[in-house]
Motif scaffolding. Structure first.
Motif, short mmCIF file in Angstrom:
data_model
loop_
_atom_site.label_atom_id
_atom_site.label_comp_id
_atom_site.label_asym_id
_atom_site.label_seq_id
_atom_site.Cartn_x
_atom_site.Cartn_y
_atom_site.Cartn_z
N ASN A 1 0.68 -1.04 -0.01
CA ASN A 1 -0.13 -0.17 0.05
C ASN A 1 0.70 1.28 0.07
O ASN A 1 0.23 2.34 -0.03
N GLY B 1 -8.91 2.63 0.55
CA GLY B 1 -9.59 1.28 0.19
C GLY B 1 -9.72 0.17 1.52
O GLY B 1 -10.20 -0.78 1.41
N TYR B 2 -9.11 0.60 2.40
CA TYR B 2 -9.09 -0.42 3.88
C TYR B 2 -10.15 0.17 4.83
O TYR B 2 -10.26 1.20 4.94
N TRP C 1 -8.79 -6.01 6.29
CA TRP C 1 -7.80 -5.01 5.57
C TRP C 1 -8.71 -4.29 4.26
O TRP C 1 -9.69 -3.52 4.63
N ALA C 2 -8.63 -4.82 3.07
CA ALA C 2 -9.33 -4.15 2.05
C ALA C 2 -10.81 -4.19 2.28
O ALA C 2 -11.27 -5.67 2.50
N GLY D 1 -14.08 -0.55 -2.65
CA GLY D 1 -12.86 -0.76 -1.74
C GLY D 1 -11.56 -0.40 -2.55
O GLY D 1 -11.59 0.89 -2.64
N MET D 2 -10.77 -1.36 -2.80
CA MET D 2 -9.54 -1.03 -3.73
C MET D 2 -9.86 -0.74 -5.00
O MET D 2 -9.12 -0.40 -5.75
N ASN D 3 -11.16 -1.15 -5.43
CA ASN D 3 -11.19 -1.23 -6.88
C ASN D 3 -12.45 -0.27 -7.13
O ASN D 3 -13.53 -0.09 -6.70
N PHE E 1 -11.20 4.91 -4.95
CA PHE E 1 -11.45 4.46 -3.79
C PHE E 1 -12.70 5.35 -3.29
O PHE E 1 -13.02 5.02 -1.94
#
Ligand SMILES: Nc1nc2c(c(=O)[nH]1)N[C@H]1C(S)=C(S)[C@@H](COP(=O)(O)O)O[C@H]1N2
Ligand SMILES: [Mo]
Length: 419
Positions: free
Chosen positions: A229, A258-259, A304-305, A333-335, A363
């Motif tokens: 990250n 994203g986390y 996490w993510a 999230g991350m995507n 994000f």
């Protein structure tokens, strides 16, 4: 055993605090009423019952919009669904969650003088916020969401069974989309000679004072995230264009886009590139996703993510038949979020929604809407998002002991009647 007054409430801090939890429930009966009951629209809106309105905002968040918040406890305040916000959530409406008692104003008395200790790098050092401000600048819009958001739906499902999940009964409002401004961590790390060889995690430590007599490892908010990250983490001093309030982690916060919420360490006082995850309780055993009846440990996934998720934000109450615009928010999230479908019949038939408003990056959440013609009758409004990797929200997520990471599309449905 930990002195209860130093723990906020709730994420299953320790399971032997039943009495305390019961106490909280009693005091905040209004808050409990505000919990979203699956498939009922009314909660949400009229959730503003007389009892709830009577729960005053704690002193350190007096500046929040009282109409927008459900006060679960002094350290857990949820955003009402109608106040989710559109593209960005105003800070006055943003949820608050403190694991430890929130620090006092002395923390933000000299913002530029706040010190960050940096270790696990070639040249360990201490930098002030004033110095960090000279090193670079970036802004990222992202969804800040507590991993316990949606726990109320798991709890609801277990009612009447012999199983239960402890912790704050967040429905949808332990989340917001906000813009953080600060310096990219990568730039700072490069300036201090780069990571020590073998570093695998970014570990941030909250600056809250640990009360004497307690084991710091049990209390401290110290979180590790994978060093992958490093390209996106920032050290932020601004939230939505203003210095970060004390409630939200000012003067300096570690932001991990994203986390889940807990990884975004407020009042960050120490940042370390480490070869192992911290052994603080909040990392080692808490905030882990594991089956009912089992204990949290380093062998099961950390929160996490975040996962792909969406919900309808309007309409939330009964109204007139005819042209209706169903709207909500969706994120991945991350995507980036790729597609959102809306159903007005509880998931039998789906229609593609349009994204509206600016795209603030992968994000952030995106606002979506669908205008449709609805005859008089009863409707169950649900939304289902798919992210850029093709992952779609499940109808119902699997249960886990902490009630974390709920992203099902069915439970947050809104039931309304149109006449
Ligand atoms: N230092 C510190 N950082 C913290 C916490 C805390 O108690 N202390 N709580 C975490 C949790 S569990 C969440 S969900 C978010 C909440 O952020 P907010 O209060 O700004 O909404 O902060 C995280 N960072
Ligand atoms: Mo959280």
């Amino acid at each position: 055993m930990i002195d209860e007054k130093w723990l906020s409430d709730n994420d299953p801090v320790c399971s032997n605090r039943r009495g305390f939890l019961r106490g909280v429930a009693a005091v905040t009966a209004g808050g409990a009423l505000g919990v979203s009951i699956p498939l009922q629209g009314a909660d949400i809106v009229a959730g503003a019952s007389a009892q709830e309105a009577a729960t005053p905002l704690p002193e350190y968040v007096k500046w929040k919009n009282p109409d927008s918040m459900i006060v679960h406890s002094d350290q857990t305040l949820e955003t009402r669904r109608a106040y989710t916000g559109s593209v960005i959530t105003p800070e006055e409406q943003l949820y608050v969650r403190n694991n430890i008692k929130a620090p006092d104003d002395s923390f933000i008395a000299d913002r530029d003088g706040w010190k960050l200790e940096i270790t696990g790098v070639k040249s360990p050092t201490v930098l002030s916020v004033a110095e960090l401000k000279t090193m670079g600048l970036t802004t990222v819009a992202m969804v800040l969401q507590c991993s316990g958001n949606g726990r109320a739906y798991f709890q609801e499902k277990l009612k009447g069974t012999d199983k239960a999940i402890k912790g704050t009964s967040w429905a949808l409002g332990a989340a917001g989309c906000v813009a953080w401004t600060g310096v990219p961590l990568k730039t700072v790390i490069e300036a201090v000679g780069g990571a020590s060889p073998g570093a695998k995690f970014i570990t941030g430590t909250g600056g809250e004072k640990i009360p004497a007599g307690l084991n710091p490892k049990d209390i401290i908010v110290e979180r590790s995230v994978p060093i992958s990250n490093l390209d996106t983490v920032l050290l932020a001093w601004e939230l939505n264009g203003k210095p970060i309030s004390l409630a939200h982690g000012g003067p300096l916060r570690m932001i991990v886009p994203g986390y889940a919420g807990v990884n975004n360490v407020k009042y960050v006082a120490k940042l370390s590139l480490t070869d192992t995850e911290t052994d603080a309780k909040i990392q080692k055993t808490r905030y882990r996703v594991h089956d009912m009846g089992t204990e949290g440990s380093a062998d099961v996934p950390s929160v996490w993510a975040m996962d792909v998720k969406s919900w309808v934000t309007s309409p939330l109450s009964d109204g007139k038949a005819g042209r209706v615009t169903v709207a909500g928010v969706a994120f991945g999230g991350m995507n980036a979020v790729q597609e959102v479908e809306i159903s007005t019949d509880g998931g039998k038939n789906w229609h593609k929604a349009d994204f509206v408003g600016p795209d603030l990056g992968r994000f952030a959440w995106r606002q979506f809407a669908l205008s449709t013609e609805l005859e008089p009758g009863s409707y169950t409004l649900v939304s289902r998002a798919t992210d850029a990797t093709g992952k779609t929200q499940p109808e119902e997520p699997e249960l886990n002991a902490g009630g974390y990471s709920h992203n099902g599309w069915l439970a947050p449905g809104v039931k309304i009647s149109l006449a």
